[in-house]
Design a protein around this motif. Structure first.
Motif: not given
Length: 91
Positions: A14-17, A52-53, A72-73, A79-82
């Protein structure tokens, strides 16, 4: 069936997004999220291993300080939320 990410892992993603294209260092995430180093760095390594990163070394550290790892992402995209199990798509 894949395991659900821990709350700490979700907090890191979440922080990276918030700014997916920005490179962030671990200390920045430690202070923002209030996690301990022994929790955060294994999460960062695991997210890198799973694609992911992405990680790199700081190119030009200030004199007297060693280079930091930056994260970083992957691809600069969040990423799209599941969907939660049992959730109905909203279409």
């Amino acid at each position: 069936m894949p395991r659900r990410p821990s709350p700490q892992t979700q907090a890191v993603i979440g922080a990276m997004a918030q700014d997916p294209a920005a490179w962030r260092h671990g200390y920045d995430l430690l202070t923002e999220l209030g996690l301990k180093a022994g929790t955060l760095y294994p999460i960062l390594m695991r997210l890198c291993d799973r694609g992911v990163l992405e990680a790199t070394w700081e190119a030009d550290p200030p004199p007297g300080r060693p280079p930091r790892h930056l994260y970083r992402l992957k691809g600069g995209v969040a990423p799209a939320p599941r969907p939660e199990p049992g959730m109905v798509p909203a279409w």
